[in-house]
Design a protein around this motif. Sequence first.
Motif, short mmCIF file in Angstrom:
data_model
loop_
_atom_site.label_atom_id
_atom_site.label_comp_id
_atom_site.label_asym_id
_atom_site.label_seq_id
_atom_site.Cartn_x
_atom_site.Cartn_y
_atom_site.Cartn_z
N THR A 21 0.88 -1.17 0.00
CA THR A 21 0.00 0.00 0.00
C THR A 21 0.91 1.21 0.00
O THR A 21 2.13 1.07 0.02
CB THR A 21 -0.96 -0.03 1.21
N GLU A 22 0.35 2.39 -0.05
CA GLU A 22 1.21 3.58 -0.15
C GLU A 22 1.02 4.53 1.02
O GLU A 22 0.00 4.51 1.71
CB GLU A 22 0.95 4.31 -1.46
N ALA A 23 2.03 5.36 1.21
CA ALA A 23 1.96 6.42 2.22
C ALA A 23 0.93 7.44 1.75
O ALA A 23 0.86 7.76 0.56
CB ALA A 23 3.32 7.08 2.39
N VAL A 24 0.11 7.92 2.69
CA VAL A 24 -0.94 8.87 2.32
C VAL A 24 -0.94 10.07 3.27
O VAL A 24 -0.41 10.01 4.37
CB VAL A 24 -2.36 8.23 2.34
N MET A 25 -1.57 11.15 2.78
CA MET A 25 -1.80 12.33 3.59
C MET A 25 -3.30 12.39 3.83
O MET A 25 -4.09 12.28 2.89
CB MET A 25 -1.33 13.58 2.85
N LYS A 26 -3.70 12.51 5.10
CA LYS A 26 -5.12 12.60 5.46
C LYS A 26 -5.25 13.62 6.57
O LYS A 26 -4.57 13.52 7.59
CB LYS A 26 -5.62 11.22 5.91
N ASP A 27 -6.10 14.60 6.36
CA ASP A 27 -6.32 15.65 7.36
C ASP A 27 -5.02 16.30 7.82
O ASP A 27 -4.83 16.59 9.00
CB ASP A 27 -7.10 15.11 8.57
N GLY A 28 -4.10 16.50 6.88
CA GLY A 28 -2.84 17.16 7.19
C GLY A 28 -1.82 16.31 7.91
O GLY A 28 -0.80 16.81 8.38
N ARG A 29 -2.06 15.01 8.02
CA ARG A 29 -1.15 14.08 8.70
C ARG A 29 -0.63 13.04 7.72
O ARG A 29 -1.33 12.59 6.83
CB ARG A 29 -1.87 13.34 9.83
#
Length: 179
Positions: A141-149
């Motif tokens: 899976t990949e690294a993600v950005m969610k809600d600025g985190r």
Amino acid sequence: KAGGVMFFDVNEDVDWRDEELGKYSAVSEMHDTVVNAAGLSGMDKNNYVTVVLNNHILEFSKKLGLGIPFLDNNHRTMIPMRKLLESVGAEITWDNASKTVTAVKTFPATNEYPAGKNVTVKAAIGDSFITVNGMRVNMDTEAVMKDGRTYLPARAVLEAFGYDLSWSDASSTVYVKAK
């Protein structure tokens, strides 16, 4: 649709007021779980992942504002990078231009590494790999950005820092232990 917890004999629990043993109190752990769920929507609660690091629940709550662990579309546990890695003693830096997070953990000297040992993990948002001391480690899976985190899959990053992980599907819990 009710839920609850029942203790057979709470008198057998360790004293939650004891500074050392209190962190292992079943009553304290139950309390922390309820506090962590405060403010979550029904959907968030259904997708919430509990993280137990060396027998202690890590606090991820809306009030802390550090992100909430979740399962991604690949059923991988995604954990807010900063909270998790600072909890295992790593130092975190963020490069906004490349959207890359770097975590460095220094291990003490041993017979194998008399001067100590540094482990450096780098991950870029959108990549399905991390680098560990410059070596590429593929993830499913990949690294993600969610809600600025920044969120990374727990297994790849923690194994790089010498931790074992196990998963409980029944309670959506990741158990993390130092090797």
